[in-house]
Design an enzyme around this catalytic site. Structure first.
Site, PDB file in Angstrom:
ATOM      1  CG  ASN A  37      -2.093   0.906   1.128  1.00  0.00           C
ATOM      2  OD1 ASN A  37      -2.326   1.504   0.086  1.00  0.00           O
ATOM      3  ND2 ASN A  37      -2.848   1.016   2.218  1.00  0.00           N
ATOM      4  CG  HIS A 122     -11.947  -3.318  10.307  1.00  0.00           C
ATOM      5  ND1 HIS A 122     -11.000  -2.513   9.737  1.00  0.00           N
ATOM      6  CD2 HIS A 122     -11.327  -4.477  10.576  1.00  0.00           C
ATOM      7  CE1 HIS A 122      -9.852  -3.168   9.660  1.00  0.00           C
ATOM      8  NE2 HIS A 122     -10.028  -4.374  10.151  1.00  0.00           N
ATOM      9  NE  ARG A 147      -9.582  -2.354  13.247  1.00  0.00           N
ATOM     10  CZ  ARG A 147      -8.702  -1.695  12.500  1.00  0.00           C
ATOM     11  NH1 ARG A 147      -7.451  -2.127  12.396  1.00  0.00           N
ATOM     12  NH2 ARG A 147      -9.056  -0.621  11.848  1.00  0.00           N
ATOM     13  CE1 TYR A 159      -5.221   2.176  10.809  1.00  0.00           C
ATOM     14  CE2 TYR A 159      -6.149   1.408  12.885  1.00  0.00           C
ATOM     15  CZ  TYR A 159      -5.728   1.163  11.592  1.00  0.00           C
ATOM     16  OH  TYR A 159      -5.842  -0.092  11.096  1.00  0.00           O
ATOM     17  CG  ASP A 211      -4.572  -1.565  14.654  1.00  0.00           C
ATOM     18  OD1 ASP A 211      -3.499  -1.367  15.255  1.00  0.00           O
ATOM     19  OD2 ASP A 211      -4.645  -1.727  13.411  1.00  0.00           O
ATOM     20  CG  HIS A 213      -2.187   1.999  12.866  1.00  0.00           C
ATOM     21  ND1 HIS A 213      -1.543   2.839  12.012  1.00  0.00           N
ATOM     22  CD2 HIS A 213      -2.580   0.940  12.119  1.00  0.00           C
ATOM     23  CE1 HIS A 213      -1.562   2.325  10.785  1.00  0.00           C
ATOM     24  NE2 HIS A 213      -2.177   1.164  10.836  1.00  0.00           N
ATOM     25  CD  GLU A 237      -3.823  -4.863  14.578  1.00  0.00           C
ATOM     26  OE1 GLU A 237      -4.988  -5.275  14.741  1.00  0.00           O
ATOM     27  OE2 GLU A 237      -3.410  -4.406  13.509  1.00  0.00           O
ATOM     28  CD  GLU A 263      -1.006  -3.527  10.541  1.00  0.00           C
ATOM     29  OE1 GLU A 263      -2.019  -4.082  10.976  1.00  0.00           O
ATOM     30  OE2 GLU A 263      -0.982  -2.373  10.119  1.00  0.00           O
ATOM     31  NE  ARG A 284      -2.463  -7.412  13.017  1.00  0.00           N
ATOM     32  CZ  ARG A 284      -3.482  -7.517  12.159  1.00  0.00           C
ATOM     33  NH1 ARG A 284      -4.225  -8.600  12.149  1.00  0.00           N
ATOM     34  NH2 ARG A 284      -3.734  -6.534  11.311  1.00  0.00           N
ATOM     35  CG  HIS A 313      -2.271  -6.813   7.718  1.00  0.00           C
ATOM     36  ND1 HIS A 313      -1.391  -6.189   6.861  1.00  0.00           N
ATOM     37  CD2 HIS A 313      -3.130  -5.864   8.123  1.00  0.00           C
ATOM     38  CE1 HIS A 313      -1.705  -4.919   6.751  1.00  0.00           C
ATOM     39  NE2 HIS A 313      -2.752  -4.691   7.514  1.00  0.00           N
ATOM     40  CG  ASP A 317      -3.962  -2.104   2.692  1.00  0.00           C
ATOM     41  OD1 ASP A 317      -4.641  -1.472   3.517  1.00  0.00           O
ATOM     42  OD2 ASP A 317      -3.012  -2.841   3.011  1.00  0.00           O
ATOM     43  CD  GLU A 340      -7.236  -6.564   9.518  1.00  0.00           C
ATOM     44  OE1 GLU A 340      -6.033  -6.878   9.424  1.00  0.00           O
ATOM     45  OE2 GLU A 340      -7.620  -5.389   9.628  1.00  0.00           O
ATOM     46  CD1 TRP A 403      -1.485   7.635  10.323  1.00  0.00           C
ATOM     47  CD2 TRP A 403      -1.003   5.786   9.209  1.00  0.00           C
ATOM     48  NE1 TRP A 403      -2.661   7.125   9.845  1.00  0.00           N
ATOM     49  CE2 TRP A 403      -2.382   5.979   9.144  1.00  0.00           C
ATOM     50  CE3 TRP A 403      -0.436   4.664   8.565  1.00  0.00           C
ATOM     51  CZ2 TRP A 403      -3.241   5.131   8.478  1.00  0.00           C
ATOM     52  CZ3 TRP A 403      -1.280   3.808   7.910  1.00  0.00           C
ATOM     53  CH2 TRP A 403      -2.684   4.032   7.859  1.00  0.00           C
TER      54      TRP A 403
HETATM   55  O1  LIG Z   1      -4.927  -3.689  11.144  1.00  0.00           O
HETATM   56  C1  LIG Z   1      -5.016  -3.315   9.991  1.00  0.00           C
HETATM   57  O2  LIG Z   1      -5.805  -3.734   9.173  1.00  0.00           O
HETATM   58  C2  LIG Z   1      -4.024  -2.305   9.537  1.00  0.00           C
HETATM   59  O3  LIG Z   1      -3.528  -1.564  10.594  1.00  0.00           O
HETATM   60  C3  LIG Z   1      -4.362  -1.552   8.308  1.00  0.00           C
HETATM   61  O4  LIG Z   1      -5.486  -0.745   8.491  1.00  0.00           O
HETATM   62  C4  LIG Z   1      -3.148  -0.775   7.850  1.00  0.00           C
HETATM   63  O5  LIG Z   1      -3.148   0.520   8.353  1.00  0.00           O
HETATM   64  C5  LIG Z   1      -3.087  -0.735   6.381  1.00  0.00           C
HETATM   65  O6  LIG Z   1      -3.053  -2.057   5.923  1.00  0.00           O
HETATM   66  C6  LIG Z   1      -1.909   0.031   5.866  1.00  0.00           C
HETATM   67  O7  LIG Z   1      -1.751  -0.209   4.519  1.00  0.00           O
HETATM   68 MG   LIG Z   2      -3.353  -2.986  12.198  1.00  0.00          MG
END
Ligand SMILES: O=C(O)[C@H](O)[C@@H](O)[C@H](O)[C@H](O)CO
Ligand SMILES: [Mg+2]
Length: 403
Positions: A37, A122, A147, A159, A211, A213, A237, A263, A284, A313, A317, A340, A403
């Protein structure tokens, strides 16, 4: 048998996907996902300039040898671009092998360890109430695990939360990176309230996940893990960035909340210390970013020795090719945890016809030979590539953050 041709297909049915197609001299072909991605074209260049010329004329049966040829042979090891390119080759070769055997991929891996694969969906919402309604929608659709990500008062864009109610969350939404502003203290004060409300409305049985992140420091993550213990999360996560694997040792001493990570990992070496110390509960790493089935199988086997389970994961994307192959892997792998699942757009599903399906909160693997996902090359032409970048995150004082 020889590999006669291999080429990349870039298409954007709602978002960008990179697919590698490998064609043999006997007409049998396989496809692999190479989507990274926000950095899609880097993998395309790596494949076209360096990998594809080395594949032509090789015996597609020799998956293991080709994997090491591309990994060791490059001298420059690991990294997301390299490992996504190798993964695409590997997934396509397993697809070919299973088609030649006339078997669904999970049979070649060792057969079924389970009848179905539990997934988590999600739920997102601007505030707690909107988010709980989304959790309820998932429960109605049959999900056993959800989630939960809600907007935080005082943080404009966060996020995991869709821009508008009812929309899907899609982070790579602008040509150049959007800038978000982050406040750790506002976030930490809010999350326990969110999970208290979730348990209050949905009771104890629903599996709930969250998550972070990568946004906390180890001691902040330890605080969050402790504070959500009463709500019995399935996992927390990416609570800190994981380049420093030792950080998880500190978090682990403070909380019994299960931890998931990986991930962004692309190799066993990213996870080795975490697994061997039993600092995490779920790994993941995905097939597409961590070297394909050949390498992720090694990660899963190491994890199994230390009671760590898989939780791949599976955002939008990663293409249906990755998801399809993952469902075969999940159906086989002894130490499976959860998968996921963010549903793809219908345009994406049309471009990638597949034989897996969702039923009562689970995926059911398909029975067609191979990984069961194809690509409609004519249709891909209707969706040209469009550069899209993931956002960046800054603290309120302007400091660039994770991020
Ligand atoms: O847990 C998740 O699914 C991830 O954190 C995604 O949301 C990522 O942010 C994304 O795959 C980035 O490309
Ligand atoms: Mg994630």
């Amino acid at each position: 048998m020889k590999i006669e041709r291999a080429y990349t297909i870039v298409t954007s049915p709602g978002r960008n996907f990179v697919t590698l197609k490998i064609v043999t001299d006997q007409g049998v072909y396989g496809i692999g996902d190479a989507t990274l991605n926000g950095r899609e074209m880097a993998v395309v260049a790596y494949l076209e300039e360096h990998v594809i010329p080395m594949l032509i004329g090789r015996d597609p049966h020799r998956i293991e040898d080709i994997w090491h040829y591309l990994y060791r042979g490059a001298y420059w090891r690991r990294g997301p671009v390299t490992m996504s390119a190798i993964a695409a080759v590997d997934i396509a070769l397993w697809d070919i092998k299973a088609k030649l055997a006339g078997m669904p991929l999970y049979q070649l891996l060792g057969g079924k360890s389970r009848e179905r694969v539990m997934v988590y969906g999600h739920a997102t919402g601007r505030d707690i109430e909107a988010c709980l309604d989304e959790v309820a929608r998932h429960v109605d659709e049959g999900y056993k695990a959800v989630r939960v990500q809600a907007g935080v008062p005082g943080i404009a864009s966060i996020y995991g939360v869709a821009k508008k109610e009812g929309e899907r969350y899609e982070p790579a939404d602008s040509d150049l990176p959007a800038e978000h502003v982050w406040s750790t203290s506002k976030y930490l004060n809010h999350v326990p309230k969110l999970f208290a409300a979730v348990r209050e409305r949905f009771g104890d049985d629903l599996h709930v996940l969250h998550d972070v992140h990568h946004r906390l420091t180890p001691i902040e993550a330890a605080r969050l893990g402790k504070e959500v213990e009463p709500y019995n999360l399935f996992w927390l996560e990416d609570c800190v960035p994981a380049e420093n694997q030792e950080a998880f040792g500190l978090i682990r001493q403070h909380t019994t909340t299960p931890l998931a990570v990986g991930e962004v990992f692309n190799s066993l070496f990213d996870a080795k210390t975490l697994i061997e110390n039993q600092w995490i509960d779920y790994i993941r790493a995905t097939l597409t970013h961590a070297g394909g089935i050949t390498h992720v199988r090694r990660i899963a086997d190491l994890a199994g020795l230390y009671h760590v389970r898989t939780g791949f994961h599976g955002p939008t994307d990663l293409s249906p090719v990755c998801l399809g192959a993952a469902i075969h892997f999940d159906t086989w792998v002894p130490n499976f945890g959860i998968q996921e699942y963010m549903p793809h757009t219908s345009a994406t599903d049309d471009v990638f016809p597949h034989d897996y399906h969702f039923e009562d909160g689970h995926f059911i693997v398909g029975e067609n030979p191979g990984h069961g996902v194809d690509i409609d090359e004519d249709l891909t032409k209707q969706y040209p590539y469009k550069r899209a970048s993931l956002p960046v995150n800054r603290l309120e004082d302007g400091t660039l953050w994770h991020w």
